[in-house]
Scaffold this motif. Structure first.
Motif, PDB file in Angstrom:
ATOM      1  N   ARG A  41       0.849  -0.941   0.290  1.00 53.84           N
ATOM      2  CA  ARG A  41       0.443   0.151   0.087  1.00 53.84           C
ATOM      3  C   ARG A  41       1.111   1.389  -0.397  1.00 53.84           C
ATOM      4  O   ARG A  41       0.278   1.994  -0.535  1.00 53.84           O
ATOM      5  N   LYS A  42       2.111   1.203   0.631  1.00 55.37           N
ATOM      6  CA  LYS A  42       2.931   2.284   0.783  1.00 55.37           C
ATOM      7  C   LYS A  42       3.717   2.662  -0.106  1.00 55.37           C
ATOM      8  O   LYS A  42       3.680   3.741  -1.074  1.00 55.37           O
ATOM      9  N   ARG A  43       4.392   1.732  -1.015  1.00 55.95           N
ATOM     10  CA  ARG A  43       5.025   1.462  -1.982  1.00 55.95           C
ATOM     11  C   ARG A  43       5.152   1.225  -3.202  1.00 55.95           C
ATOM     12  O   ARG A  43       5.616   1.090  -3.683  1.00 55.95           O
ATOM     13  N   GLU A  44       4.360   0.073  -3.496  1.00 54.34           N
ATOM     14  CA  GLU A  44       3.472  -0.734  -4.549  1.00 54.34           C
ATOM     15  C   GLU A  44       3.777  -1.505  -4.912  1.00 54.34           C
ATOM     16  O   GLU A  44       4.091  -2.654  -5.946  1.00 54.34           O
ATOM     17  N   LEU A  45       5.531  -1.150  -4.634  1.00 54.96           N
ATOM     18  CA  LEU A  45       6.493  -2.315  -5.068  1.00 54.96           C
ATOM     19  C   LEU A  45       7.667  -2.709  -4.634  1.00 54.96           C
ATOM     20  O   LEU A  45       8.410  -1.961  -3.483  1.00 54.96           O
ATOM     21  N   ILE A  46       7.559  -3.733  -3.656  1.00 53.45           N
ATOM     22  CA  ILE A  46       8.537  -4.831  -2.956  1.00 53.45           C
ATOM     23  C   ILE A  46       8.890  -5.800  -3.597  1.00 53.45           C
ATOM     24  O   ILE A  46       8.500  -6.479  -4.715  1.00 53.45           O
ATOM     25  N   LYS A  47      10.446  -6.102  -3.035  1.00 54.24           N
ATOM     26  CA  LYS A  47      10.880  -7.024  -3.306  1.00 54.24           C
ATOM     27  C   LYS A  47      11.376  -8.039  -2.052  1.00 54.24           C
ATOM     28  O   LYS A  47      11.228  -7.830  -0.871  1.00 54.24           O
ATOM     29  N   ILE A  48      10.860  -9.928  -2.159  1.00 57.51           N
ATOM     30  CA  ILE A  48      10.565 -10.706  -1.159  1.00 57.51           C
ATOM     31  C   ILE A  48      12.083 -11.821  -1.253  1.00 57.51           C
ATOM     32  O   ILE A  48      11.891 -12.005  -2.512  1.00 57.51           O
ATOM     33  N   HIS A  49      12.924 -11.775  -0.329  1.00 55.51           N
ATOM     34  CA  HIS A  49      13.774 -13.495  -0.168  1.00 55.51           C
ATOM     35  C   HIS A  49      13.047 -14.520   0.283  1.00 55.51           C
ATOM     36  O   HIS A  49      13.047 -14.301   1.174  1.00 55.51           O
ATOM     37  N   VAL A  50      12.835 -15.219  -0.498  1.00 56.37           N
ATOM     38  CA  VAL A  50      12.481 -16.716   0.046  1.00 56.37           C
ATOM     39  C   VAL A  50      14.147 -17.290   1.207  1.00 56.37           C
ATOM     40  O   VAL A  50      14.957 -18.034  -0.822  1.00 56.37           O
ATOM     41  N   LEU A  51      14.252 -18.039   2.319  1.00 54.52           N
ATOM     42  CA  LEU A  51      15.603 -19.095   2.493  1.00 54.52           C
ATOM     43  C   LEU A  51      14.833 -19.804   2.151  1.00 54.52           C
ATOM     44  O   LEU A  51      14.258 -20.907   2.100  1.00 54.52           O
ATOM     45  N   ASP A  52      16.088 -20.551   2.302  1.00 60.16           N
ATOM     46  CA  ASP A  52      16.539 -22.281   1.498  1.00 60.16           C
ATOM     47  C   ASP A  52      16.121 -23.136   2.905  1.00 60.16           C
ATOM     48  O   ASP A  52      14.942 -23.801   2.061  1.00 60.16           O
ATOM     49  N   ASN A  53      15.572 -22.775   3.913  1.00 58.74           N
ATOM     50  CA  ASN A  53      14.977 -24.203   4.649  1.00 58.74           C
ATOM     51  C   ASN A  53      13.229 -24.055   4.522  1.00 58.74           C
ATOM     52  O   ASN A  53      12.432 -24.322   5.796  1.00 58.74           O
ATOM     53  N   CYS A  54      12.642 -22.678   3.813  1.00 60.17           N
ATOM     54  CA  CYS A  54      11.104 -22.484   3.343  1.00 60.17           C
ATOM     55  C   CYS A  54      10.998 -24.246   2.495  1.00 60.17           C
ATOM     56  O   CYS A  54      11.581 -24.306   1.882  1.00 60.17           O
ATOM     57  N   PRO A  55       9.581 -24.103   3.096  1.00 60.76           N
ATOM     58  CA  PRO A  55       8.823 -25.415   3.082  1.00 60.76           C
ATOM     59  C   PRO A  55       8.557 -25.396   1.188  1.00 60.76           C
ATOM     60  O   PRO A  55       8.337 -25.635   0.310  1.00 60.76           O
ATOM     61  N   LEU A  56       8.475 -23.776   0.942  1.00 65.76           N
ATOM     62  CA  LEU A  56       7.745 -23.286  -0.555  1.00 65.76           C
ATOM     63  C   LEU A  56       8.433 -23.323  -1.106  1.00 65.76           C
ATOM     64  O   LEU A  56      10.144 -21.865  -0.450  1.00 65.76           O
ATOM     65  N   SER A  57       8.942 -23.134  -2.888  1.00 65.14           N
ATOM     66  CA  SER A  57       9.748 -21.987  -4.188  1.00 65.14           C
ATOM     67  C   SER A  57       9.525 -21.488  -3.469  1.00 65.14           C
ATOM     68  O   SER A  57       7.949 -20.513  -3.327  1.00 65.14           O
ATOM     69  N   ALA A  58      10.244 -20.251  -4.103  1.00 60.21           N
ATOM     70  CA  ALA A  58      10.143 -19.024  -4.385  1.00 60.21           C
ATOM     71  C   ALA A  58       8.688 -18.866  -5.482  1.00 60.21           C
ATOM     72  O   ALA A  58       7.896 -17.671  -4.966  1.00 60.21           O
ATOM     73  N   ARG A  59       8.200 -19.800  -6.289  1.00 58.37           N
ATOM     74  CA  ARG A  59       7.357 -19.797  -7.140  1.00 58.37           C
ATOM     75  C   ARG A  59       6.374 -19.416  -6.992  1.00 58.37           C
ATOM     76  O   ARG A  59       4.986 -19.452  -6.311  1.00 58.37           O
ATOM     77  N   GLU A  60       6.056 -20.546  -6.034  1.00 55.63           N
ATOM     78  CA  GLU A  60       4.999 -20.830  -4.369  1.00 55.63           C
ATOM     79  C   GLU A  60       4.519 -19.813  -4.084  1.00 55.63           C
ATOM     80  O   GLU A  60       3.602 -19.501  -3.785  1.00 55.63           O
ATOM     81  N   ALA A  61       5.947 -19.226  -2.824  1.00 50.32           N
ATOM     82  CA  ALA A  61       5.509 -18.229  -1.882  1.00 50.32           C
ATOM     83  C   ALA A  61       5.252 -16.957  -2.543  1.00 50.32           C
ATOM     84  O   ALA A  61       4.071 -16.624  -2.433  1.00 50.32           O
ATOM     85  N   ALA A  62       5.626 -16.984  -3.820  1.00 48.03           N
ATOM     86  CA  ALA A  62       5.114 -15.590  -4.671  1.00 48.03           C
ATOM     87  C   ALA A  62       3.385 -15.814  -4.612  1.00 48.03           C
ATOM     88  O   ALA A  62       3.110 -14.503  -5.263  1.00 48.03           O
ATOM     89  N   GLU A  63       3.412 -16.515  -5.783  1.00 48.17           N
ATOM     90  CA  GLU A  63       1.691 -17.362  -6.113  1.00 48.17           C
ATOM     91  C   GLU A  63       0.836 -16.326  -4.920  1.00 48.17           C
ATOM     92  O   GLU A  63      -0.166 -16.170  -5.090  1.00 48.17           O
ATOM     93  N   GLU A  64       1.710 -17.470  -3.613  1.00 50.77           N
ATOM     94  CA  GLU A  64       0.498 -17.576  -2.319  1.00 50.77           C
ATOM     95  C   GLU A  64       0.489 -16.070  -2.111  1.00 50.77           C
ATOM     96  O   GLU A  64      -1.037 -15.006  -1.237  1.00 50.77           O
ATOM     97  N   LEU A  65       1.458 -15.206  -1.984  1.00 50.95           N
ATOM     98  CA  LEU A  65       1.301 -13.717  -1.464  1.00 50.95           C
ATOM     99  C   LEU A  65       0.926 -13.748  -2.827  1.00 50.95           C
ATOM    100  O   LEU A  65      -0.455 -12.404  -1.625  1.00 50.95           O
ATOM    101  N   SER A  66       0.725 -12.996  -4.163  1.00 50.99           N
ATOM    102  CA  SER A  66       0.052 -12.642  -4.891  1.00 50.99           C
ATOM    103  C   SER A  66      -1.554 -12.751  -4.535  1.00 50.99           C
ATOM    104  O   SER A  66      -2.624 -11.409  -4.629  1.00 50.99           O
ATOM    105  N   GLU A  67      -2.136 -13.928  -4.208  1.00 48.04           N
ATOM    106  CA  GLU A  67      -3.239 -14.430  -4.068  1.00 48.04           C
ATOM    107  C   GLU A  67      -3.070 -13.537  -2.816  1.00 48.04           C
ATOM    108  O   GLU A  67      -4.789 -13.395  -2.701  1.00 48.04           O
TER     109      GLU A  67
END
Length: 95
Positions: A41-67
């Motif tokens: 809401r404040k920035r409109e564009l943000i960058k997120i890092h998915v750590l290696d120990n995350c159970p989701l891949s970066a693509r899965e995390a992106a899809e879930e967060l965007s939804e």
């Protein structure tokens, strides 16, 4: 929905941005979704890092967060992802 030209413009802008969130072993929690939504809401564009120990891949995390935040996935490269959501009242990024 973003056009390819808008997506390319946003990728260029995001290349200079710092990563402001990390998704770790806890995955995507309600707290993270709320913080990402507030940042979008404040920035409109943000960058997120998915750590290696995350159970989701970066693509899965992106899809879930965007939804959950009703945003658009601009880009997923390696373990980093970029999300965009236009602020209708006070747009920060102009096309």
């Amino acid at each position: 929905m973003l056009t390819s030209k808008q997506r390319a413009t946003l990728r260029g802008i995001a290349s200079t941005y710092e990563t402001i969130f990390q998704v770790g072993k806890g995955g995507i929690s309600d707290t993270l979704v709320q913080q990402v939504s507030d940042a979008l809401r404040k920035r409109e564009l943000i960058k997120i890092h998915v750590l290696d120990n995350c159970p989701l891949s970066a693509r899965e995390a992106a899809e879930e967060l965007s939804e959950k935040t009703e945003s658009d996935v601009v880009q997923v490269i390696g373990s980093r992802l970029v999300l965009f959501k236009r602020n209708p009242k006070e747009p920060v990024i102009k096309f």
